[in-house]
Write an enzyme that holds these catalytic residues in place. Sequence first.
Site, PDB file in Angstrom:
ATOM      1  N   LEU A 192      37.499  11.456  30.911  1.00  0.00           N
ATOM      2  CA  LEU A 192      36.061  11.556  30.756  1.00  0.00           C
ATOM      3  C   LEU A 192      35.778  12.430  29.537  1.00  0.00           C
ATOM      4  O   LEU A 192      36.031  13.634  29.548  1.00  0.00           O
ATOM      5  CB  LEU A 192      35.411  12.154  32.007  1.00  0.00           C
ATOM      6  CG  LEU A 192      35.200  11.181  33.184  1.00  0.00           C
ATOM      7  CD1 LEU A 192      36.524  10.744  33.800  1.00  0.00           C
ATOM      8  CD2 LEU A 192      34.312  11.806  34.264  1.00  0.00           C
ATOM      9  N   MET A 193      35.266  11.815  28.478  1.00  0.00           N
ATOM     10  CA  MET A 193      35.149  12.471  27.182  1.00  0.00           C
ATOM     11  C   MET A 193      33.702  12.779  26.829  1.00  0.00           C
ATOM     12  O   MET A 193      32.859  11.883  26.791  1.00  0.00           O
ATOM     13  CB  MET A 193      35.734  11.572  26.095  1.00  0.00           C
ATOM     14  CG  MET A 193      37.238  11.633  25.998  1.00  0.00           C
ATOM     15  SD  MET A 193      37.800  13.133  25.172  1.00  0.00           S
ATOM     16  CE  MET A 193      37.315  12.781  23.488  1.00  0.00           C
ATOM     17  N   LYS A 274      27.865  14.641  37.824  1.00  0.00           N
ATOM     18  CA  LYS A 274      29.329  14.596  37.769  1.00  0.00           C
ATOM     19  C   LYS A 274      29.881  13.598  38.787  1.00  0.00           C
ATOM     20  O   LYS A 274      30.849  12.869  38.508  1.00  0.00           O
ATOM     21  CB  LYS A 274      29.918  15.985  38.016  1.00  0.00           C
ATOM     22  CG  LYS A 274      29.567  17.007  36.948  1.00  0.00           C
ATOM     23  CD  LYS A 274      30.228  16.677  35.626  1.00  0.00           C
ATOM     24  CE  LYS A 274      29.963  17.736  34.558  1.00  0.00           C
ATOM     25  NZ  LYS A 274      30.579  19.021  34.860  1.00  0.00           N
ATOM     26  N   GLY A 296      37.821  17.719  31.835  1.00  0.00           N
ATOM     27  CA  GLY A 296      38.064  19.007  31.197  1.00  0.00           C
ATOM     28  C   GLY A 296      37.489  20.168  31.981  1.00  0.00           C
ATOM     29  O   GLY A 296      37.292  21.252  31.416  1.00  0.00           O
ATOM     30  N   GLN A 305      31.244  23.831  38.457  1.00  0.00           N
ATOM     31  CA  GLN A 305      32.701  23.896  38.494  1.00  0.00           C
ATOM     32  C   GLN A 305      33.224  25.035  39.375  1.00  0.00           C
ATOM     33  O   GLN A 305      34.336  25.518  39.190  1.00  0.00           O
ATOM     34  CB  GLN A 305      33.242  24.015  37.062  1.00  0.00           C
ATOM     35  CG  GLN A 305      32.953  22.767  36.239  1.00  0.00           C
ATOM     36  CD  GLN A 305      33.347  22.896  34.777  1.00  0.00           C
ATOM     37  OE1 GLN A 305      34.185  23.714  34.419  1.00  0.00           O
ATOM     38  NE2 GLN A 305      32.742  22.079  33.932  1.00  0.00           N
ATOM     39  N   CYS A 460      37.915   8.890   2.653  1.00  0.00           N
ATOM     40  CA  CYS A 460      39.068   9.366   3.420  1.00  0.00           C
ATOM     41  C   CYS A 460      40.172   8.324   3.265  1.00  0.00           C
ATOM     42  O   CYS A 460      39.981   7.287   2.642  1.00  0.00           O
ATOM     43  CB  CYS A 460      38.724   9.604   4.888  1.00  0.00           C
ATOM     44  SG  CYS A 460      38.266   8.102   5.788  1.00  0.00           S
TER      45      CYS A 460
END
Length: 490
Positions: A192-193, A274, A296, A305, A460
Amino acid sequence: MDKSQIKTQKFIIKYFTEIMIKGTTAKRQMIAQVYNNLVNLLSRISSDIQIKKFFDKVEIVCPIEVVDQVRTKLLDTPGIEQILEALQFDNMNTLDDIKVKVNEMMADEIKGKTFVIRAKRTGTQDFKSTNIEQTVGGYMLAMNPETKGVALKNAEVTINIELEHTKLNIITKKHMGLRGFPIGTQGSIISLMSGGFDSTVASYLTMKRGIKTHFIFFNLGGIAHEIGVKQVAYYLWNKFGSSHRVSFISVPFDDVVTEIFKSVSQPYMGVMLKRLMLTASEKIANSMGIDALVTGESVAQVSSQTLRNLALIDQCTNKLVLRPLAMMSKPDIIDIAYKIGTRRFAESMPEYCGVISKNPVTHGSYERMEKEAKAFDYSILDESVKKSVFVNVDEIDQDVNEIGQMEIITDLNSGDYTVIDIRQTPDCIETSCETLKIPFYELKNELKKLPQDKTYLFYCDKGIMSQLHAQYLRDSEGYTNIKVYRPEIK
């Protein structure tokens, strides 16, 4: 022999220690995976790279022109304990052959310094490793009056040599590898980003442990935030996991957030968000045949959390949820982000407006959570999951093009341009116009300082990062004088 005349470089790869203590079957599988991953990765650098697998190591011989690229890739590949750089010479049949060759190649290294020879050998010879050390050390001492002498302890220079039958390897450098298990041996996971410090470090740790890591992003902040997360997902994959193809899944969560505000009490909104992210991730993981998720989250870092709230969150899924950062402090997490190169991404990640609870609960009630969950309309979540967009991470540049194509310039003579090299460690590039070096993580602050009556071309190596950053700055900051420079391949 002048070292500049050497045309190839040898690398000796030592497997991660935990691989070598596995049972026979598991060890054989992991060694094969390390080898296969290296073949896949290094073949993209040069077709002239030779790779040989042994029961205790992998040997790589590459053209001297690509040594830096090969070294960088080896240092970032999971499953490697140590990387030795060596000069290789064949037909070393006698001690005389060995001592002359070692002195020829290493004499400059011991000028004005104390030194010691350390030797290992395999095969059948009429001398021992100690004979090699004594003979080579004595010869070099006699041939190099500038040296300060041999020191068996605390020498300033240690010359390591390995003799395999009649093949001599002179070890010139040693590097610690990434360690961990090779990707492809520990299954798959969905990360999960959000693009911040925590989710990027958690993803890195799963990749390092040999887990094929896919990315899922819940879009609460629009196109700019999605592009920002795609930047860091591509970076992580390209640096640590590109031996395997993975997916980036974007899930539109605007309607889900709207429904949370309608049906969930303020103190439980954060926990509910969440839970819904895990529920959606579980559905997508089921469709991909994946058994686990990674987040994370770190115990007590924010109100959602706490141990109780994490337990409430986990109730919504039957999937294994890994939290590699659970016991880490924020400074420790930031240190890892700095080490792996994601800190700059996290610091420049666009802000977004998510679910902010007033007086968020820190020790939620199981009974109250059940009540809050029942009030939510899950058809809205199902609809969001149906609208999920999957893209292969290696195709993110094409995906960004579809989101909003930035104009690409291939001919610098077609206008009055200033090229901005956005690479983190830029090499020299030859252009016919003004060129600036501004690393991608300084673009947001530095671009506003430049004259806005000019047109700037981002550059780049592969054009992906320049496309992403140009798109982000156009959409989030309103720049209209940005394009992408991608030279034509001749």
